[in-house]
Design a protein around this motif. Sequence first.
Motif, PDB file in Angstrom:
ATOM      1  N   CYS A 164       0.825  -1.192   0.000  1.00 20.36           N
ATOM      2  CA  CYS A 164       0.000   0.000   0.000  1.00 20.36           C
ATOM      3  C   CYS A 164       0.868   1.254   0.000  1.00 20.36           C
ATOM      4  O   CYS A 164       0.575   2.219  -0.707  1.00 20.36           O
ATOM      5  CB  CYS A 164      -0.883  -0.048   1.240  1.00 20.36           C
ATOM      6  SG  CYS A 164      -1.951   1.327   1.388  1.00 20.36           S
ATOM      7  N   TYR A 166       3.804   1.601  -1.293  1.00 19.26           N
ATOM      8  CA  TYR A 166       4.348   1.796  -2.646  1.00 19.26           C
ATOM      9  C   TYR A 166       3.317   2.469  -3.539  1.00 19.26           C
ATOM     10  O   TYR A 166       3.653   3.355  -4.317  1.00 19.26           O
ATOM     11  CB  TYR A 166       4.755   0.451  -3.262  1.00 19.26           C
ATOM     12  CG  TYR A 166       6.056  -0.112  -2.733  1.00 19.26           C
ATOM     13  CD1 TYR A 166       7.238   0.622  -2.820  1.00 19.26           C
ATOM     14  CD2 TYR A 166       6.100  -1.374  -2.164  1.00 19.26           C
ATOM     15  CE1 TYR A 166       8.425   0.111  -2.341  1.00 19.26           C
ATOM     16  CE2 TYR A 166       7.287  -1.902  -1.675  1.00 19.26           C
ATOM     17  CZ  TYR A 166       8.455  -1.155  -1.776  1.00 19.26           C
ATOM     18  OH  TYR A 166       9.625  -1.673  -1.304  1.00 19.26           O
ATOM     19  N   THR A 167       2.045   2.041  -3.438  1.00 22.27           N
ATOM     20  CA  THR A 167       1.024   2.633  -4.310  1.00 22.27           C
ATOM     21  C   THR A 167       0.717   4.071  -3.898  1.00 22.27           C
ATOM     22  O   THR A 167       0.055   4.795  -4.633  1.00 22.27           O
ATOM     23  CB  THR A 167      -0.290   1.826  -4.321  1.00 22.27           C
ATOM     24  OG1 THR A 167      -0.881   1.901  -3.021  1.00 22.27           O
ATOM     25  CG2 THR A 167      -0.068   0.390  -4.706  1.00 22.27           C
ATOM     26  N   LEU A 168       1.175   4.467  -2.709  1.00 24.93           N
ATOM     27  CA  LEU A 168       1.000   5.868  -2.295  1.00 24.93           C
ATOM     28  C   LEU A 168       2.206   6.700  -2.715  1.00 24.93           C
ATOM     29  O   LEU A 168       2.290   7.887  -2.403  1.00 24.93           O
ATOM     30  CB  LEU A 168       0.785   5.958  -0.790  1.00 24.93           C
ATOM     31  CG  LEU A 168      -0.578   5.457  -0.300  1.00 24.93           C
ATOM     32  CD1 LEU A 168      -0.588   5.306   1.209  1.00 24.93           C
ATOM     33  CD2 LEU A 168      -1.693   6.389  -0.743  1.00 24.93           C
ATOM     34  N   GLY A 169       3.152   6.048  -3.383  1.00 23.88           N
ATOM     35  CA  GLY A 169       4.285   6.798  -3.927  1.00 23.88           C
ATOM     36  C   GLY A 169       5.565   6.697  -3.130  1.00 23.88           C
ATOM     37  O   GLY A 169       6.517   7.425  -3.411  1.00 23.88           O
TER      38      GLY A 169
ATOM     39  N   SER B  76       3.379   3.116  -8.464  1.00 25.15           N
ATOM     40  CA  SER B  76       3.503   4.564  -8.554  1.00 25.15           C
ATOM     41  C   SER B  76       2.265   5.221  -7.954  1.00 25.15           C
ATOM     42  O   SER B  76       1.189   4.636  -7.910  1.00 25.15           O
ATOM     43  CB  SER B  76       3.656   4.961 -10.024  1.00 25.15           C
ATOM     44  OG  SER B  76       3.026   6.188 -10.293  1.00 25.15           O
ATOM     45  N   ALA B  77       2.440   6.456  -7.512  1.00 23.58           N
ATOM     46  CA  ALA B  77       1.340   7.197  -6.905  1.00 23.58           C
ATOM     47  C   ALA B  77       0.250   7.534  -7.910  1.00 23.58           C
ATOM     48  O   ALA B  77      -0.849   7.912  -7.530  1.00 23.58           O
ATOM     49  CB  ALA B  77       1.869   8.480  -6.257  1.00 23.58           C
ATOM     50  N   ARG B  79      -1.158   5.383  -9.706  1.00 26.62           N
ATOM     51  CA  ARG B  79      -2.095   4.264  -9.655  1.00 26.62           C
ATOM     52  C   ARG B  79      -2.364   3.916  -8.195  1.00 26.62           C
ATOM     53  O   ARG B  79      -1.720   3.062  -7.604  1.00 26.62           O
ATOM     54  CB  ARG B  79      -1.520   3.055 -10.407  1.00 26.62           C
ATOM     55  CG  ARG B  79      -1.650   3.174 -11.922  1.00 26.62           C
ATOM     56  CD  ARG B  79      -0.803   2.184 -12.663  1.00 26.62           C
ATOM     57  NE  ARG B  79       0.557   2.671 -12.825  1.00 26.62           N
ATOM     58  CZ  ARG B  79       1.633   2.045 -12.356  1.00 26.62           C
ATOM     59  NH1 ARG B  79       1.518   0.904 -11.716  1.00 26.62           N
ATOM     60  NH2 ARG B  79       2.827   2.578 -12.527  1.00 26.62           N
ATOM     61  N   PHE B  83      -7.048  -1.541  -0.531  1.00 21.16           N
ATOM     62  CA  PHE B  83      -6.962  -2.985  -0.324  1.00 21.16           C
ATOM     63  C   PHE B  83      -8.173  -3.503   0.446  1.00 21.16           C
ATOM     64  O   PHE B  83      -8.871  -2.756   1.125  1.00 21.16           O
ATOM     65  CB  PHE B  83      -5.691  -3.329   0.463  1.00 21.16           C
ATOM     66  CG  PHE B  83      -4.417  -3.095  -0.301  1.00 21.16           C
ATOM     67  CD1 PHE B  83      -3.977  -1.797  -0.559  1.00 21.16           C
ATOM     68  CD2 PHE B  83      -3.660  -4.153  -0.747  1.00 21.16           C
ATOM     69  CE1 PHE B  83      -2.799  -1.571  -1.255  1.00 21.16           C
ATOM     70  CE2 PHE B  83      -2.479  -3.946  -1.440  1.00 21.16           C
ATOM     71  CZ  PHE B  83      -2.050  -2.651  -1.701  1.00 21.16           C
ATOM     72  N   ASN B 152      -3.761  11.573  -3.329  1.00 15.15           N
ATOM     73  CA  ASN B 152      -2.665  11.627  -4.292  1.00 15.15           C
ATOM     74  C   ASN B 152      -3.144  12.058  -5.671  1.00 15.15           C
ATOM     75  O   ASN B 152      -2.339  12.178  -6.586  1.00 15.15           O
ATOM     76  CB  ASN B 152      -2.015  10.252  -4.420  1.00 15.15           C
ATOM     77  CG  ASN B 152      -0.809  10.107  -3.530  1.00 15.15           C
ATOM     78  OD1 ASN B 152      -0.179  11.100  -3.181  1.00 15.15           O
ATOM     79  ND2 ASN B 152      -0.482   8.890  -3.152  1.00 15.15           N
TER      80      ASN B 152
END
Lengths: 263, 259
Positions: A164, A166-169, B76-77, B79, B83, B152
């Motif tokens: 999670c 990582y997906t937040l940057g 990447s932010a 995408r 969860f 984001n």
Amino acid sequence: MAQNYFAPKVEIPRPLYVSLGIASVAVVFGLWCLLTYGGFTPPDFLAPPDQVAAAAIKRIGNGSLLDNTEASLTVILLGFLFASVLSVPLGILMGSFKVVEALIEPITGFMRYIPVSALIPLLILWIGIGVEQKIMVIFLGTFFQQLILISDVSARVSKDLIDCSYTLGATKRQVIWRVLLPACMPGVMDNLRVTMGWAWTYLVVAELVAANSGLGYMILNAMRGLFTDVILLGVFTIGILGLITDMIFKFARRRLLPWSAEF
Amino acid sequence: MAFLDITDVTVRFTPKRKPAVLALDRVSLGVEDNMFSVIVGPSGCGKSTLLRLVAGLQEATSGQMTLDGKPIRGPSAERGMVFQSYTLFPWLTVRDNVMFGPKLKRKGPAESGRIADELIAQVGLAGFEKSYPNELSGGMRQRVALARALANDPRILLMDEPFGALDSQTRQLMQELLLSIWQKHRKTVLFITHDIDEAIFLGDVVHVMTARPGRIKRSIPVEMERPRGIEALTSEPFMALKREVLGLMHEEAVIADRG
């Protein structure tokens, strides 16, 4: 509804909880009084409470109890501190990075089963019988155990939490510092608290061999003269110090990690 | 080429001492910009794997994936993902959780705070800014997770059964909330579920997946007016779509059951 108190995992009223606790201490104390004042055991087998109190007053008065406590505390705190400073970062890395795990696992896996007392003769040969040797005993006794416990804490940090991030940057470095590290903190605190208890055990082992100060030394010395009052005084002092360190850990966790559930 | 373009993507797992598993078999799928796309499929069909590929958390064995023409490489932010499990950072307050992404982008505390406060209000959690996740219910946690992903301003929002762990009443409320927020932001959403009602209620298009190895069996446009309320759940078009999807899913369940 009294029968409910005997069902598993059922809460009981606070006053009952406290009185049961007091009762258990009272029973042990009563038994002690009965054995000693009742004349069932001689004083050089088991000293009565008033003799232990007298020994305490005498040794607090002449400063020897404080000196021995200080000597022991120095050893245990330094040994524990050195071990923790190394084991916490290393353990966190070991639990989450296979490279680190592969490097360290064989050694820790072997060392964890070696009782530290088996290493004391070698330690004496290598670094003598000074305070450094005792600090080393505490260090070796706690370090490998901490490493394994903390690596386990790190390994159990949820993969989703990392993904999670990582997906937040977050970058890898940010994930380590801002996610993995804080996520490990409650488990680290709990395991430091547990290993602190073990450190007290190793302390006495370290001081029973080749020492000239400390609470373990005081206990062993008293045995030679059959001074059971001094032995008991030493035991009680260690018990009380152990309780205090435990309470400090509990308090610190509540203050530093208010967000983690009570334990 | 679609906004999110998935072409011939195959994923083969090769576990140790076990036969290889073909999780996804040459999946092709296009997701249009500003659309709410839902993938529905039986459990174990590889739909979560597909979403993780788009998120960049996993690599395909073969095939191509592009977002707005650019190949997807790593997470990447742009995408964002919500969860199924609770993934709020327990040591951060609600507000700090939502500010996590903006702060990583080196936005100042004032701007990050403004973004967070606005989104927290949108998900209906104004007043809970200073609460820690362990003080929140499951539904509230997922609302924070949604706000955190939106903070984001991602190009696509990936949602992996985000309401799967919630009770059915909370779940319905969350779906309505999600739709009302989506009406405002009009983000491109790729949403995964095994719940047919949820898929039809939310989606502009529903992609039905086959049992393992996963493939897109059929893509069905959902022609129902928005905004949709609970009355949509009992409407005639809803029922017709549900019959169709249920039929497709049933075929797959039978196949999966035979192994």
